[in-house]
Design a protein around this motif. Structure first.
Motif, short mmCIF file in Angstrom:
data_model
loop_
_atom_site.label_atom_id
_atom_site.label_comp_id
_atom_site.label_asym_id
_atom_site.label_seq_id
_atom_site.Cartn_x
_atom_site.Cartn_y
_atom_site.Cartn_z
N GLU A 42 -12.78 16.03 40.59
CA GLU A 42 -13.67 15.70 40.40
C GLU A 42 -14.69 16.94 40.30
O GLU A 42 -15.95 16.86 39.74
N TRP A 61 -8.81 7.35 40.65
CA TRP A 61 -8.24 6.88 39.83
C TRP A 61 -6.64 7.02 39.83
O TRP A 61 -6.25 6.67 39.65
N PHE A 119 -14.04 5.85 35.26
CA PHE A 119 -15.09 5.18 36.16
C PHE A 119 -15.08 3.06 36.15
O PHE A 119 -15.47 2.74 37.15
N PHE A 159 -22.27 5.79 40.09
CA PHE A 159 -21.71 6.25 40.76
C PHE A 159 -20.64 7.29 41.92
O PHE A 159 -21.74 8.28 41.33
N ALA A 160 -20.42 7.29 42.94
CA ALA A 160 -20.90 9.03 43.25
C ALA A 160 -19.54 9.98 42.75
O ALA A 160 -18.38 9.39 42.39
N PRO A 161 -19.80 11.15 42.71
CA PRO A 161 -19.39 12.26 41.85
C PRO A 161 -18.31 12.42 43.04
O PRO A 161 -16.57 12.80 42.25
N SER A 162 -17.99 11.69 43.98
CA SER A 162 -16.71 12.72 45.13
C SER A 162 -15.23 11.36 44.36
O SER A 162 -14.58 11.86 44.65
N ASP A 163 -16.57 9.94 43.94
CA ASP A 163 -15.40 9.20 43.77
C ASP A 163 -14.02 9.55 41.85
O ASP A 163 -13.69 7.79 41.60
N ARG A 164 -14.52 10.46 41.43
CA ARG A 164 -14.57 11.00 39.98
C ARG A 164 -13.39 10.20 39.68
O ARG A 164 -12.50 9.85 38.75
N PHE A 165 -12.16 11.14 40.87
CA PHE A 165 -10.83 11.33 40.70
C PHE A 165 -10.13 10.24 41.47
O PHE A 165 -8.66 10.26 41.01
#
Lengths: 445, 265
Positions: free
Chosen positions: B60, A436, B33, A428-434
């Motif tokens: 992040e 949620w 995720f 997953f893109a690390p920038s999508d981690r937050f």
């Protein structure tokens, strides 16, 4: 003529002592093939663990029936061996039942207790033989026990049965002789169990009884000495090794893997957290290989674990991988470690190549498929009645496979790559981690 | 309640405004995720909001603890992850961490100290139990499962690995549910099959998948809810229930979701 038995006895005793000494030195050397690890912290807790787990057999009682049968044999083993002291003194001094006059009435009580325990051992061994060979408890009839391990287990039970029969025969004939007034034999005033067996021997002449009694005496003492030597070649080493094995057991939480300090130094250098190795640290080149390929990459505690293993299979019976038909069996991991350590050690002693024999623990004994099946769930570690840790060996082999051979399963290599590039085991893109967090007020009332 | 909006403050925001939160919520990769498991993260954050805990997340800035890499044998990768995480945690002077993932919990608690990262680490079951004991969470019976049968699946990394057996059960008891134990529970609990980095690869050849074996055992209890306290267990047990075509009758829920439901959050 009269001192001949004494000389014979001393020869037997000395011979057994010599064989034991040689074998124990060998075992010590073999265990010390492992790497150093310090396990002397928290001595109070270590003594406590040993007293509860080895001496008190706490973990055996997770299964009541075998625990009780085992307890009878264990307790009797300790108590009946008090009598061996008398055997040895009698054997050397040429006396007969030297403690009888000294202890008087209590002697009869003691012998009665020994006889009751001997009977208990007999019965327990019969039950164990039935469990092993007739009712076929699954963990006692799995494929890794084929051949020597199965024979070893049965032999021990038969030897114990014979030794107990020898004690009872000896006491029964001894007392008939005593009541017939034969010289040296002392009437003890009623032994319940051997007394009830006397009818078997009643019809025999004094001479026949004397022969039988002496035979039983010698059979018992030689049997015990032979047993002591045999044990050091057998899975039954646990009767001694379970004590140090529990004392040196891991006291950390089971989930904690030991840190590889040699890796820490390199990672610190890579991250620029440390510029040069400090003087008291060995250079990485001296550290040997990462993880474990062979027994000398393991710690001496791992190898002692292997020699302490009684092959009871409680670990394997609880292993989720094994239960669902995977190749992994924690018991086999321990048996393989022991076999390989012994093989290398014998080779070295014979002046042969030792570790350079073209074989290794991982590959020739334990396969990748086995170590890859482990869920590191610690069920095996928890199940072991004497705190053996098969998981530690499995995890060290995974370290060797991953770091020295890059031989991990392809999906793990992909996972490693994801962690390296996306900082998560999934891609997953690390920038999508937050992301949620943006969903939190979606359905807020 | 209509004006109620939930906050998810980050450490960066807190630190910018000169605040130091009482506890860091370590979300974990699955919590961030995994489509299904994100609901657990949301449920736990809602509870933290409701109770008024001064918390923050790394957002992040959080990365994998390194646990799967270490279990699969890659010590280098584990230590790289651990050391950069420790740098981030220490830069915010984090003292106390709570996480819903037993794998993160085990690694942060037991394995980071050797690399210089020392924190008080709690699993969310322990944290929730604390809130219940202090009277900060009072059960409302809003989940509609009062008196219903529930079973709890022990996570190996919470149970055997760290001896946490009672906290999750206390939470379930507080909910007034009838807890039915599986035959293999607590120290004898059977793994879901995902530990030791198995989550990230296909199982080795065998007769059966481990999660199916465990699901069958859970279904035998007759419980309508299988409670878990681990993201991997949740996936494995939910897959098992689906495999057995029981997903209409049997729910697999995390402890935080049970409480959130009870509270109507």
């Amino acid at each position: 003529m009269s001192s001949l038995p004494q000389i014979l006895f001393l020869l037997v005793l000395g011979g057994a002592g010599y064989l034991l000494y040689r074998r124990i030195s060998f075992l010590r050397k073999t265990i010390m093939l492992g790497k150093q690890v310090s396990r002397t912290d928290h001595p109070k807790e270590r003594w406590k663990t040993m007293m509860l787990v080895a001496f008190g057999q706490k973990k055996m009682f997770k299964r009541l029936a075998p625990a009780l049968l085992h307890l009878v044999i264990y307790f009797s083993f300790i108590v009946i061996n008090l009598e061996v002291l008398e055997f040895i003194i009698d054997g050397i001094a040429g006396t007969h039942r030297i403690f009888a006059p000294v202890l008087a009435g209590f002697y009869t009580v003691a012998i009665n207790i020994f006889e009751i325990l001997a009977m208990g051992v007999l019965v327990s061994c019969v039950f164990f033989l039935l469990r092993r060979n007739i009712t076929k408890v699954p963990r006692l009839s799995s494929s890794e026990l084929k051949g020597w391990p199965k024979l070893d287990a049965n032999l021990i039970l038969w030897i114990e049965i014979l030794l107990m029969l020898a004690i009872l025969t000896m006491n029964a004939t001894d007392q008939i002789l005593a009541y017939r007034g034969v010289e040296k034999y002392i009437p003890l005033g009623g032994l319940w169990i051997s007394g009830s067996m006397q009818w078997i021997f009643d019809g025999l002449s004094n001479n026949a009884l004397l022969t039988l009694e002496r035979f039983a005496w010698w059979f018992h003492i030689i049997g015990i000495l032979a047993f002591a030597v045999y044990v050091t070649y057998s899975k039954h080493l646990h009767i001694f090794l379970s004590f140090p094995n529990t004392w040196y057991a891991n006291l950390e939480p089971k989930g904690k893997m030991p840190n590889m300090d040699v890796v820490t130094r390199e990672v610190k250098l890579m991250l620029g957290l440390q510029t040069e190795p400090s003087a008291d640290e060995p250079a990485a080149a001296e550290a040997g290989r990462f993880g474990a390929k062979d027994v000398n990459d393991l710690t001496w505690v791992n190898i002692m674990n292997a020699f302490s293993c009684t092959e009871c299979g409680r670990c394997t019976a609880e292993c989720p991988a094994n239960i669902t038909g995977k190749k992994l069996s924690p018991r086999k991991i321990m048996m393989d470690t022991r076999d390989r350590a012994e093989e290398v050690s014998i080779n070295m002693q014979a002046g042969k190549k030792g570790f350079d024999d073209g074989k290794s623990l991982l590959g020739d004994y334990i396969s990748q498929e086995e170590i890859n099946a482990c869920t590191s769930c610690n069920a095996c570690v928890e199940a072991c009645p004497i705190n053996i840790d098969p998981l530690a060996i499995i995890l060290e082999m995974r370290r060797y496979t991953a770091m020295e051979e890059s031989g991990s399963p392809a999906q793990w290599n992909a996972m490693f790559q994801n962690v390296e590039t996306s900082f998560a085991p999934w891609k997953f893109a690390p920038s999508d981690r937050f992301n949620w967090a943006s969903e939190i007020n979606k359905d807020a009332k | 309640m209509s004006e109620k909006t939930y906050q998810v403050p980050t450490m960066a925001e807190k630190s910018a405004s000169g605040e130091s939160p009482e506890v860091l919520f370590w979300v974990g990769c699955a919590g961030s995720f995994d489509e299904r498991y994100k609901a657990v993260t949301l449920a736990f954050v809602k509870i933290l909001n409701k109770v008024g805990i001064n918390f923050a997340v790394l957002g992040e800035e959080e990365t994998c603890t390194g646990d799967p890499a270490r279990r699969a044998g890659n010590e280098f990768l584990f230590q790289m992850q651990a050391m950069s995480n420790i740098q981030v945690l220490d830069s915010y002077q984090v003292k106390k961490i709570v996480t819903a993932c037993p794998h993160c919990f085990n690694t942060l608690k037991n394995e980071y100290p050797a690399l210089g990262g020392n924190y008080e680490v709690m699993h969310h079951s322990q944290f929730l139990q604390g809130l219940i004991n202090e009277g900060k969470i009072v059960m409302k019976g809003g989940g509609g499962f009062r008196g219903k049968k529930i079973t709890f699946h022990d996570s190996c990394f919470l149970g055997r690995a760290n001896n946490v057996y009672e906290a999750p059960r206390e939470v379930i008891r507080a909910l007034d549910l009838e807890l039915v134990e599986m035959k293999r529970c607590r120290t004898k609990g059977l793994c879901c099959g995902a530990g030791g980095a198995q989550m990230f690869k296909e199982p080795e050849k065998g007769r059966k998948d481990i999660n199916i074996e465990r699901t069958e055992e859970a279904l035998q209890t007759g419980a309508g809810t299988v409670a878990v306290g681990c993201p991997f267990c949740l996936t494995m047990m939910a897959d098992g229930v689906k495999n057995k075509e029981k997903e209409k009758e049997v729910n697999v829920l995390d402890l935080a979701e049970l409480i959130a439901k009870d509270q109507g959050l």
